[in-house]
Design a protein around this motif. Sequence first.
Motif, mmCIF file in Angstrom:
data_model
loop_
_atom_site.group_PDB
_atom_site.id
_atom_site.type_symbol
_atom_site.label_atom_id
_atom_site.label_comp_id
_atom_site.label_asym_id
_atom_site.label_seq_id
_atom_site.Cartn_x
_atom_site.Cartn_y
_atom_site.Cartn_z
ATOM 1 N N GLY A 164 3.817 114.692 -39.202
ATOM 2 C CA GLY A 164 3.942 113.387 -39.838
ATOM 3 C C GLY A 164 2.793 112.460 -39.495
ATOM 4 O O GLY A 164 1.798 112.849 -38.877
ATOM 5 N N GLU A 165 2.936 111.198 -39.928
ATOM 6 C CA GLU A 165 1.914 110.180 -39.690
ATOM 7 C C GLU A 165 2.037 109.695 -38.251
ATOM 8 O O GLU A 165 2.906 108.894 -37.924
ATOM 9 C CB GLU A 165 2.093 109.017 -40.667
ATOM 10 C CG GLU A 165 1.034 107.938 -40.538
ATOM 11 C CD GLU A 165 1.335 106.711 -41.381
ATOM 12 O OE1 GLU A 165 0.545 105.765 -41.307
ATOM 13 O OE2 GLU A 165 2.351 106.716 -42.090
ATOM 14 N N LEU A 166 1.166 110.179 -37.390
ATOM 15 C CA LEU A 166 1.271 109.883 -35.958
ATOM 16 C C LEU A 166 0.410 108.682 -35.579
ATOM 17 O O LEU A 166 -0.770 108.624 -35.936
ATOM 18 C CB LEU A 166 0.827 111.090 -35.138
ATOM 19 C CG LEU A 166 1.668 112.369 -35.251
ATOM 20 C CD1 LEU A 166 1.098 113.435 -34.336
ATOM 21 C CD2 LEU A 166 3.126 112.101 -34.919
ATOM 22 N N PRO A 167 0.952 107.743 -34.823
ATOM 23 C CA PRO A 167 0.134 106.685 -34.226
ATOM 24 C C PRO A 167 -0.863 107.285 -33.244
ATOM 25 O O PRO A 167 -0.697 108.423 -32.785
ATOM 26 C CB PRO A 167 1.172 105.799 -33.520
ATOM 27 C CG PRO A 167 2.487 106.164 -34.106
ATOM 28 C CD PRO A 167 2.388 107.604 -34.497
ATOM 29 N N ARG A 168 -1.854 106.517 -32.886
ATOM 30 C CA ARG A 168 -2.921 107.046 -32.029
ATOM 31 C C ARG A 168 -2.416 107.540 -30.683
ATOM 32 O O ARG A 168 -2.885 108.559 -30.168
ATOM 33 C CB ARG A 168 -4.009 105.956 -31.819
ATOM 34 C CG ARG A 168 -4.745 105.581 -33.085
ATOM 35 C CD ARG A 168 -6.043 104.853 -32.800
ATOM 36 N NE ARG A 168 -5.873 103.562 -32.149
ATOM 37 C CZ ARG A 168 -5.673 102.419 -32.788
ATOM 38 N NH1 ARG A 168 -5.584 102.396 -34.114
ATOM 39 N NH2 ARG A 168 -5.579 101.279 -32.120
ATOM 40 N N LEU A 169 -1.474 106.829 -30.076
ATOM 41 C CA LEU A 169 -1.005 107.233 -28.751
ATOM 42 C C LEU A 169 -0.339 108.613 -28.782
ATOM 43 O O LEU A 169 -0.444 109.369 -27.823
ATOM 44 C CB LEU A 169 -0.025 106.204 -28.195
ATOM 45 C CG LEU A 169 -0.624 104.875 -27.717
ATOM 46 C CD1 LEU A 169 0.473 103.898 -27.315
ATOM 47 C CD2 LEU A 169 -1.592 105.093 -26.545
ATOM 48 N N LEU A 170 0.335 108.945 -29.881
ATOM 49 C CA LEU A 170 0.985 110.251 -29.980
ATOM 50 C C LEU A 170 -0.016 111.367 -30.238
ATOM 51 O O LEU A 170 0.320 112.553 -30.136
ATOM 52 C CB LEU A 170 2.052 110.237 -31.068
ATOM 53 C CG LEU A 170 3.256 109.332 -30.798
ATOM 54 C CD1 LEU A 170 4.235 109.399 -31.966
ATOM 55 C CD2 LEU A 170 3.957 109.704 -29.494
ATOM 56 N N LYS A 171 -1.245 110.994 -30.556
ATOM 57 C CA LYS A 171 -2.326 111.972 -30.658
ATOM 58 C C LYS A 171 -3.087 112.096 -29.335
ATOM 59 O O LYS A 171 -4.025 112.879 -29.221
ATOM 60 C CB LYS A 171 -3.303 111.542 -31.758
ATOM 61 C CG LYS A 171 -2.699 111.487 -33.149
ATOM 62 C CD LYS A 171 -3.735 110.959 -34.147
ATOM 63 C CE LYS A 171 -3.144 110.774 -35.536
ATOM 64 N NZ LYS A 171 -4.149 110.183 -36.473
ATOM 65 N N GLY A 172 -2.713 111.260 -28.375
ATOM 66 C CA GLY A 172 -3.382 111.275 -27.078
ATOM 67 C C GLY A 172 -4.586 110.353 -27.016
ATOM 68 O O GLY A 172 -5.340 110.381 -26.040
ATOM 69 N N ASP A 173 -4.781 109.527 -28.038
ATOM 70 C CA ASP A 173 -5.916 108.606 -28.086
ATOM 71 C C ASP A 173 -5.530 107.254 -27.502
ATOM 72 O O ASP A 173 -4.428 106.752 -27.728
ATOM 73 C CB ASP A 173 -6.404 108.414 -29.527
ATOM 74 C CG ASP A 173 -6.870 109.710 -30.162
ATOM 75 O OD1 ASP A 173 -7.331 110.592 -29.405
ATOM 76 O OD2 ASP A 173 -6.765 109.859 -31.399
ATOM 77 N N ALA A 174 -6.446 106.627 -26.800
ATOM 78 C CA ALA A 174 -6.205 105.293 -26.256
ATOM 79 C C ALA A 174 -6.203 104.266 -27.385
ATOM 80 O O ALA A 174 -6.823 104.461 -28.428
ATOM 81 C CB ALA A 174 -7.281 104.948 -25.228
ATOM 82 N N LEU A 175 -5.524 103.161 -27.160
ATOM 83 C CA LEU A 175 -5.510 102.081 -28.144
ATOM 84 C C LEU A 175 -6.805 101.285 -28.068
ATOM 85 O O LEU A 175 -7.432 101.205 -27.010
ATOM 86 C CB LEU A 175 -4.306 101.158 -27.884
ATOM 87 C CG LEU A 175 -2.940 101.783 -28.167
ATOM 88 C CD1 LEU A 175 -1.828 100.801 -27.789
ATOM 89 C CD2 LEU A 175 -2.810 102.179 -29.630
#
Length: 412
Positions: free
Chosen positions: A401-412
């Motif tokens: 699904g459409e994952l926010p950045r944090l769920l991809k392991g990326d910092a905000l």
Amino acid sequence: MTQSPAAIRSALRTDVLIVGGGLAGLSLAVALGRAGLDVTVAERSDLSTMVVPEFDGRVTAVAYASWRLLDAIGAWRYMEEYAQPILDIRVTDGDAPVFLNFDHRALGNEPFGYLVENRHLRLGLLRALADLGTVRLVHPAEIDGMDVVPGGVNARLTGSGGIRAALAVAADGRQSPLREAAGIGLVGHRYAETGIVTTIEHEHDHRGIAHERFLPAGPFAILPLTGNRSSLVWSEKHAVAKALLALDDAAFNAEIMRRMDGFLGEVRAVGPRFSYPYAVHVAEKFAGDRLALVGDAAHGIHPIAGQGLNLGWRDVAALAELVVDAARLGLDVGSPLLLERYDRWRRVDTLTLAAVTDALNTLFTNDVAPVRLARDAGLALVNRIDPLKRFFMQHARGTVGELPRLLKGDAL
């Protein structure tokens, strides 16, 4: 920093007020604070008791995507020594000879997720919060009321002053007073089953395998913990669950052994036994005037897929991304536009998962022979078709699904 409510004598100003210091609320506070926002968490209980938390048997299955979030906000390093990787997932339907097996190696080297005791999750989040200078933790603190005013909200604390914030977040649980005060209703229903939760010690190594065994009364899940221990989530009809909980230790252990068929050797329950009636609830909307709902304040689903808190972490990731992006652009972090975007983003995902878990529970608690044969054929089919199997494995990891950045392991 930690403050008692008595220390707040006049209106405290903050960007975001989070009401509720549970796992979802603390995760959001760390995510926002790490991005530089001024955050205040008001928690009704005394969190100083978490300094040396005792084992209480409560455990969470942290999906792979949720692990990415905890790692990205700097909290996982305080939890990882207590985490048991989930390497395989095996699904069986009663005594049927067919089963569904998910092997993490089909997707790479990373596990499906981790099992972590809730005490270690909470303590890890508190330690990550203590690393930040932008998060204020007020406890024990009761919100006595909250008024929406131009540009924000004014929250009143019982026995002390108030807090002024641009955005309030209800992370205050299933019976959320903030949600009720905002006039946001719930839709849902109760199930005919009660969940029994306890921790077991067993003779044989679990090898990192999570077992989901579907019995006529509902799922019987055996989830691996560190050492030769597992968390047991056991579904029974209300009257049966009440009788089981009243058994002495020897009789209770015998009932567990009877359902496990001895595949982990000798088994005994350790620690307390918990029970709770199963229910599904979804808020009519996930946002109100200067208010966002996260975690149990927004939703609760059947535990059949172990996704309850992971759904809350998806709320945290989405809201944190929207708020941080708005703050960096100099925009209002509590604006109607931002909250509408949050509501749209999270409601579709939540309603979908609530419907899927509801349907699965209905399917697997139906012991009519034609239905049982059809679902066993379905398990065998999924087990043989690799693309379909990988799709379900990605869902178990929370990476669809459409994952926010944090769920991809990326910092905000």
